[in-house]
Design a protein around this motif. Structure first.
Motif, mmCIF file in Angstrom:
data_model
loop_
_atom_site.group_PDB
_atom_site.id
_atom_site.type_symbol
_atom_site.label_atom_id
_atom_site.label_comp_id
_atom_site.label_asym_id
_atom_site.label_seq_id
_atom_site.Cartn_x
_atom_site.Cartn_y
_atom_site.Cartn_z
ATOM 1 N N SER A 79 -0.215 -0.389 4.726
ATOM 2 C CA SER A 79 1.243 -0.262 4.761
ATOM 3 C C SER A 79 1.589 0.115 3.327
ATOM 4 C CB SER A 79 1.896 -1.585 5.153
ATOM 5 O OG SER A 79 1.470 -1.992 6.434
ATOM 6 N N GLU A 81 2.998 2.209 -0.201
ATOM 7 C CA GLU A 81 4.259 2.359 -0.943
ATOM 8 C C GLU A 81 4.750 3.801 -0.992
ATOM 9 O OE1 GLU A 81 5.953 -0.064 -3.639
ATOM 10 O OE2 GLU A 81 5.554 -1.099 -1.762
ATOM 11 N N ASN A 133 5.225 4.315 5.504
ATOM 12 C CA ASN A 133 4.164 3.385 5.071
ATOM 13 C C ASN A 133 2.981 3.372 6.041
ATOM 14 O OD1 ASN A 133 4.007 0.559 6.617
ATOM 15 N ND2 ASN A 133 6.108 1.317 6.776
#
Lengths: 330, 330
Positions: A79, A81, A133
Motif C-alpha cells: 500500500s 505512498e 496505493n
C-alpha cells in the motif's frame, strides 16, 4: 467474545480516547499462542491480505514466467505512498506486460506522500491510477491474467483472477470466507477471522524456499517484503520503518480500517490484529507492542517508540498528550 | 458503566467497524431524559466547549463594550474552515481591538477547506494563525483580556482569562473539573462529564434574553450560533449543514476526538456525546440520529442522510459500504 481495550490516548492526565480490538499470535499448525479479544471475529483484512492475493498467481509460477524480481513482488504486496520508487516500478512493470496505466482498474488516487501530493497540486499534474496505493497489486492481477485468463474487467468478483484469489485465500486461511467487501481499489476483499489471517501468516513464516509451489511462493513473498521495506509502504510509514528496524527479518502489512499482520520467520509465528473502530493510530501501537513482546524489536528503537509512545502536540508545538498501548501490552 | 455500541460501518454484508460511546440528553434541572453508555464518563469536550469558553467573557458585558455582533460571537464559538467569511471577520475583529495576527497564540494551521488549502499550496501562500480553526475563539480571549487583564500569553493555564474560563465552566457544568488537557490551539481544555456538558447545554437551551447576565450571555451565544451556521464551521461541514437544516432553531458544536453537543431551545434540552475512539464519522452519525429521535430534524433531510447513512465508494465510484447508527438509534 468482546473486543479488548488495547490502546489509550492520554491528553494531560485525562484518558481522552481508547481503542479496542482483537489480536491473535498463531503458529503454522493453527494453534493460538496468545490472543486478545475474540480470535473468531470476522474481519475484512483489506490490504493486509495483499500477500495472499499475490500468492494466488505467484504459486502458479507466473512471477517467474513474467521475469519478476523481488522488488516487483514487494510492490505487488504494497500500500504505497505513490513515491517515484513505487510509480517507476509499476510503470515499467505495466510496459513489460505490453500494457499501460489505462489497463489498471484501481482508480485514480492522489499520492499519500504529502510532499509529492503538494508538488502535484502546485504543478497541476493530473491524477493517475499508478499513484493509487494499490497499483502494484493491480499490476499483479494483470500479470495473473496470463495464467487465469478472463477479460479486461479483472476486479469483477466472478473474474477468473478473483475466483483464483478466493480459492487460494480459503485454502491458506483454512476457512470458508463468509463474504466479501469491495475494497478501496474496487477489487473484492474476502472476509475471514482474525485467527484465520494469523494462521495464514504463520504458514508464510514457516514456508520453505525448497517446499512445494505454494510454500515457495509464500517464502518468496515474505522475502520480497522483508527485503524491500520502502517498496511495501514508503517514507515515514509504519510498515517500512518497523521492517527496516527488524533488518529484513520480518514482513509486516497494514490494511485499511486498522488491520495489521506480521510474518515472523525466526519465531515461526504469524500475527493478525484488528482495531474495531478502524483507527490507524490504534493498530500501529498494537503491532509495535506485539513485536516488542515477542522479542522481535527493542522497545526503545525510535521506529517502535514512534508507534508505542506517540507524542501529540498543540499547533504551537506544546506537548499535549500521548498514544500508548494499554499497560498489559507495554 | 461501559460505552455502548452506537455506530456500525458496513462493507457489503460484513460489519467492518463499530463505534461505541456515551450520550446524554438532559434538561436544565440536570435530569437525564435519556442516555447511552455512562453519563459520568469524564471527557475533554475540546471545541464543543467553545460556547462555554466564550460565555466567561460575554456574560461580563465585554462583547457589548467591544461592539461585537452575533457574527463575531458565532465565529468565537467556531471550529472554522478558514474560508474568507471566517478569516475576514477575525482579521477585522483583531484590527478593531488594535491588534493583529501576531497577538494570537493559537498557532498556524493550514485551512481545513480543501479547495482553499490547495489554492494556498499553488500560490505558495504563507500559513497564518488566522486560518487556525480556533482563531475566533482566540480573538475572544484577546477581547476578554480587556476585562480580566493579564499578559500577552493568554493561553497559559494560570492566566486570568483561562482562570475565568475555568470558574465559569465549573459553575455552569455544576462539577469541579477533574483536570485539563492542552488543546490543539494550545489553550487549556477543562474536563467534565458527558452529563456535565449536557446539563450545561440544557441551561443554554433554557436561557432567557431577559434573564440575568449569565442567562443573557447564554441566550445570545445560542442565537449567534443558530443564526450563523456557516460561521460556526463552513462549507460541507456537519455543524453548518445540520444547523441550516434546522433553520436557526438549534445550535450544534463538534469537538475534536468525537465530541458533539446540541442546544435545543424549543425542547429545552441539551445533548452531549462522545465516541470513545475519537472517530468523527461516529459522532456525526449519532448527533444526526439524536436530532431525528428528538423530532428536531426529519430523517430524510439530505443533511441528515449525509451523516446517518454515509455511503462509501471505491476509488472508481463503486458503492462499497455505509456508516449508520445502530438499529436502536435509526
Amino acid at each position: 467474545m468482546a473486543a479488548e481495550q488495547l490502546v489509550e490516548v492520554w491528553r494531560g492526565d485525562i484518558l481522552e480516547c481508547t481503542h479496542a480490538g482483537h489480536a491473535v499470535v498463531c503458529n503454522a499448525a493453527g494453534e493460538i499462542v496468545e490472543s486478545w479479544g475474540d480470535p473468531d471475529t470476522v474481519i475484512l483484512p483489506r490490504s493486509s491480505a495483499k500477500m495472499l492475493q499475490a500468492l494466488s498467481w505467484v504459486e502458479t509460477g507466473a512471477a517467474d514466467r513474467a521475469g519478476l524480481t523481488d522488488a516487483h513482488l514487494a510492490v505487488a504486496c504494497a500500500s504505497h505512498e505513490g513515491e517515484a520508487i513505487h510509480t517507476d516500478l509499476v510503470r515499467r512493470w505495466l510496459g513489460d506486460l505490453g500494457m499501460s496505466e489505462g489497463d489498471l482498474r484501481c482508480g485514480v488516487q492522489s499520492p499519500w506522500n504529502r510532499d509529492l501530493r503538494n508538488e502535484m497540486i502546485r504543478e497541476d499534474a493530473p491524477l493517475c491510477q499508478i499513484h493509487n496505493n494499490c497499483s502494484g497489486k493491480h499490476a499483479g492481477f494483470l500479470t495473473a491474467m496470463g495464467t487465469f485468463g478472463g477479460d479486461a474487467e479483472y476486479t469483477e468478483v466472478d473474474h477468473p483472477v478473483q475466483q483464483a484469489v478466493k480459492a487460494n485465500f480459503e485454502e491458506v486461511t483454512e476457512l470458508a470466507s463468509p463474504g466479501f467487501g469491495v475494497d478501496g481499489c474496487s477489487a473484492p476483499n474476502y472476509a475471514t477471522t482474525v485467527k484465520g489471517m494469523a494462521h495464514a501468516m504463520a504458514k508464510f513464516a514457516n514456508a520453505s524456499e525448497d517446499g512445494d509451489a505454494r510454500e515457495r511462493g509464500m517464502a518468496r513473498l515474505t522475502r520480497a517484503m522483508a527485503s524491500h521495506p520502502a517498496l511495501v509502504a514508503g517514507t515515514g510509514r509504519a510498515c517500512t520503518e518497523l521492517m527496516e528496524a527488524a533488518g529484513g527479518r520480518i514482513a509486516l502489512k497494514f490494511g485499511a480500517e486498522a488491520n495489521y499482520v506480521a510474518i515472523l520467520p525466526e519465531q515461526g509465528l504469524g500475527i493478525s490484529l484488528k482495531i474495531t473502530d478502524g483507527a490507524t493510530r490504534g493498530c500501529e501501537a498494537v503491532i509495535a507492542a506485539l513485536l516488542v513482546r515477542l522479542g522481535v524489536l527493542e522497545a526503545d528503537h525510535p521506529a517502535v517508540q514512534k508507534r508505542m509512545n506517540v507524542p501529540m502536540f498543540s499547533r504551537r508545538g506544546i506537548p499535549a498528550g500521548r498514544v500508548v498501548p494499554v499497560a498489559g501490552l507495554r
